[in-house]
Design a protein around this motif. Structure first.
Motif, PDB file in Angstrom:
ATOM      1  N   VAL A 143      -0.234  26.860  -5.879  1.00 25.59           N
ATOM      2  CA  VAL A 143       0.566  25.679  -6.221  1.00 25.59           C
ATOM      3  C   VAL A 143       0.022  24.456  -5.490  1.00 25.59           C
ATOM      4  O   VAL A 143      -0.333  24.531  -4.316  1.00 25.59           O
ATOM      5  CB  VAL A 143       2.047  25.899  -5.812  1.00 25.59           C
ATOM      6  CG1 VAL A 143       2.872  24.656  -6.100  1.00 25.59           C
ATOM      7  CG2 VAL A 143       2.636  27.106  -6.521  1.00 25.59           C
ATOM      8  N   ARG A 144      -0.032  23.334  -6.229  1.00 22.17           N
ATOM      9  CA  ARG A 144      -0.338  22.037  -5.618  1.00 22.17           C
ATOM     10  C   ARG A 144       0.874  21.146  -5.868  1.00 22.17           C
ATOM     11  O   ARG A 144       1.332  21.023  -7.002  1.00 22.17           O
ATOM     12  CB  ARG A 144      -1.583  21.405  -6.230  1.00 22.17           C
ATOM     13  CG  ARG A 144      -1.888  20.034  -5.625  1.00 22.17           C
ATOM     14  CD  ARG A 144      -3.141  19.337  -6.165  1.00 22.17           C
ATOM     15  NE  ARG A 144      -3.279  19.456  -7.595  1.00 22.17           N
ATOM     16  CZ  ARG A 144      -4.328  20.045  -8.216  1.00 22.17           C
ATOM     17  NH1 ARG A 144      -5.298  20.571  -7.500  1.00 22.17           N
ATOM     18  NH2 ARG A 144      -4.372  20.118  -9.515  1.00 22.17           N
ATOM     19  N   ALA A 145       1.386  20.553  -4.792  1.00 24.70           N
ATOM     20  CA  ALA A 145       2.529  19.643  -4.902  1.00 24.70           C
ATOM     21  C   ALA A 145       2.078  18.254  -4.473  1.00 24.70           C
ATOM     22  O   ALA A 145       1.221  18.108  -3.606  1.00 24.70           O
ATOM     23  CB  ALA A 145       3.676  20.127  -4.026  1.00 24.70           C
ATOM     24  N   THR A 146       2.673  17.254  -5.079  1.00 26.04           N
ATOM     25  CA  THR A 146       2.372  15.860  -4.742  1.00 26.04           C
ATOM     26  C   THR A 146       3.656  15.169  -4.326  1.00 26.04           C
ATOM     27  O   THR A 146       4.682  15.293  -4.994  1.00 26.04           O
ATOM     28  CB  THR A 146       1.748  15.127  -5.951  1.00 26.04           C
ATOM     29  OG1 THR A 146       0.603  15.868  -6.386  1.00 26.04           O
ATOM     30  CG2 THR A 146       1.338  13.715  -5.591  1.00 26.04           C
ATOM     31  N   ALA A 147       3.588  14.449  -3.195  1.00 23.42           N
ATOM     32  CA  ALA A 147       4.726  13.682  -2.692  1.00 23.42           C
ATOM     33  C   ALA A 147       4.429  12.202  -2.861  1.00 23.42           C
ATOM     34  O   ALA A 147       3.316  11.749  -2.613  1.00 23.42           O
ATOM     35  CB  ALA A 147       4.980  13.999  -1.221  1.00 23.42           C
ATOM     36  N   GLY A 148       5.450  11.471  -3.284  1.00 22.89           N
ATOM     37  CA  GLY A 148       5.324  10.039  -3.489  1.00 22.89           C
ATOM     38  C   GLY A 148       5.630   9.249  -2.239  1.00 22.89           C
ATOM     39  O   GLY A 148       5.826   9.805  -1.153  1.00 22.89           O
ATOM     40  N   PRO A 149       5.722   7.932  -2.375  1.00 21.89           N
ATOM     41  CA  PRO A 149       5.820   7.032  -1.227  1.00 21.89           C
ATOM     42  C   PRO A 149       7.061   7.226  -0.359  1.00 21.89           C
ATOM     43  O   PRO A 149       7.042   6.877   0.812  1.00 21.89           O
ATOM     44  CB  PRO A 149       5.801   5.636  -1.839  1.00 21.89           C
ATOM     45  CG  PRO A 149       5.915   5.805  -3.294  1.00 21.89           C
ATOM     46  CD  PRO A 149       5.637   7.219  -3.633  1.00 21.89           C
ATOM     47  N   GLN A 150       8.117   7.771  -0.889  1.00 18.38           N
ATOM     48  CA  GLN A 150       9.306   7.999  -0.078  1.00 18.38           C
ATOM     49  C   GLN A 150       9.482   9.480   0.241  1.00 18.38           C
ATOM     50  O   GLN A 150      10.557   9.931   0.593  1.00 18.38           O
ATOM     51  CB  GLN A 150      10.537   7.439  -0.771  1.00 18.38           C
ATOM     52  CG  GLN A 150      10.466   5.928  -0.892  1.00 18.38           C
ATOM     53  CD  GLN A 150      11.661   5.340  -1.587  1.00 18.38           C
ATOM     54  OE1 GLN A 150      12.315   5.987  -2.387  1.00 18.38           O
ATOM     55  NE2 GLN A 150      11.957   4.096  -1.272  1.00 18.38           N
TER      56      GLN A 150
ATOM     57  N   GLU B 128       0.830  -1.199   0.000  1.00 16.72           N
ATOM     58  CA  GLU B 128       0.000   0.000   0.000  1.00 16.72           C
ATOM     59  C   GLU B 128       0.869   1.255   0.000  1.00 16.72           C
ATOM     60  O   GLU B 128       0.608   2.200  -0.743  1.00 16.72           O
ATOM     61  CB  GLU B 128      -0.922   0.001   1.230  1.00 16.72           C
ATOM     62  CG  GLU B 128      -1.916   1.146   1.265  1.00 16.72           C
ATOM     63  CD  GLU B 128      -1.371   2.412   1.897  1.00 16.72           C
ATOM     64  OE1 GLU B 128      -1.744   3.501   1.437  1.00 16.72           O
ATOM     65  OE2 GLU B 128      -0.572   2.331   2.841  1.00 16.72           O
ATOM     66  N   LEU B 129       1.909   1.270   0.800  1.00 11.32           N
ATOM     67  CA  LEU B 129       2.761   2.454   0.884  1.00 11.32           C
ATOM     68  C   LEU B 129       3.526   2.717  -0.411  1.00 11.32           C
ATOM     69  O   LEU B 129       3.789   3.868  -0.752  1.00 11.32           O
ATOM     70  CB  LEU B 129       3.743   2.335   2.060  1.00 11.32           C
ATOM     71  CG  LEU B 129       3.119   2.452   3.451  1.00 11.32           C
ATOM     72  CD1 LEU B 129       4.168   2.184   4.526  1.00 11.32           C
ATOM     73  CD2 LEU B 129       2.457   3.811   3.645  1.00 11.32           C
ATOM     74  N   ARG B 130       3.878   1.660  -1.143  1.00 13.87           N
ATOM     75  CA  ARG B 130       4.602   1.841  -2.422  1.00 13.87           C
ATOM     76  C   ARG B 130       3.781   2.608  -3.446  1.00 13.87           C
ATOM     77  O   ARG B 130       4.327   3.221  -4.350  1.00 13.87           O
ATOM     78  CB  ARG B 130       5.013   0.491  -2.991  1.00 13.87           C
ATOM     79  CG  ARG B 130       6.313  -0.044  -2.439  1.00 13.87           C
ATOM     80  CD  ARG B 130       6.866  -1.174  -3.291  1.00 13.87           C
ATOM     81  NE  ARG B 130       6.009  -2.340  -3.329  1.00 13.87           N
ATOM     82  CZ  ARG B 130       6.075  -3.355  -2.482  1.00 13.87           C
ATOM     83  NH1 ARG B 130       6.937  -3.350  -1.514  1.00 13.87           N
ATOM     84  NH2 ARG B 130       5.263  -4.384  -2.588  1.00 13.87           N
TER      85      ARG B 130
END
Length: 150
Positions: free
Chosen positions: A44-51, A29-31
């Protein structure tokens, strides 16, 4: 009366197997998890990934066109930091059950995670919601003057 060693070992092995399966599910799930956040000025909208890595930046409604470079940079940093914080808190919540002591096997005491050392002190601060909901401007914005200059 104490439980026979064989029975206790059997319980511990079953709990270990269940924990291993739960860790594998959580890792899967976290990946694939990601979190987005808006800057307080909603530019601004920023997106962060699993790490916690930055996986996306969106400049909303062409607001960036009227911003100084310093203001735009501040908005990007704010949104990226907020998205990363959301991801860090999600990881912390997802992994917390694995640090707790076992209710079935008293010998399995659990372990402590130093979340502050892993993610920084902000992850333990009370979650006050999205930056888009009109919270006060971050402290680093105070260093910018009216024109976005130092």
């Amino acid at each position: 009366m104490t439980e026979p060693l064989e029975k206790r070992l059997e319980k511990a092995m079953a709990e270990l197997q269940a924990a291993q399966e739960a860790v594998a599910r959580t890792e899967r799930e976290l990946r694939t998890a990601s979190f987005a956040a808006l800057s307080s000025d909603r530019a601004v909208r920023a997106t962060a990934g699993p790490q916690g890595e930055l996986t996306g930046i969106d400049f909303l409604e062409n607001k960036y066109r009227d911003m100084s470079p310093q203001e735009l940079a501040a908005s990007v940093l704010e949104a990226a930091s907020a998205a990363r914080l959301k991801m860090n808190r999600h990881v912390m919540k997802a992994m917390a059950p694995f640090a707790e002591p076992s209710s079935n096997v008293p010998e399995l005491k659990g372990f402590e995670m130093d979340w502050e050392r892993i993610f920084g002190p902000e992850v333990l601060r009370e979650d006050d919601g999205d930056t888009a909901r009109g919270q006060a401007a971050p402290a680093w914005r105070d260093a910018l003057g009216d024109e976005g200059e130092d």
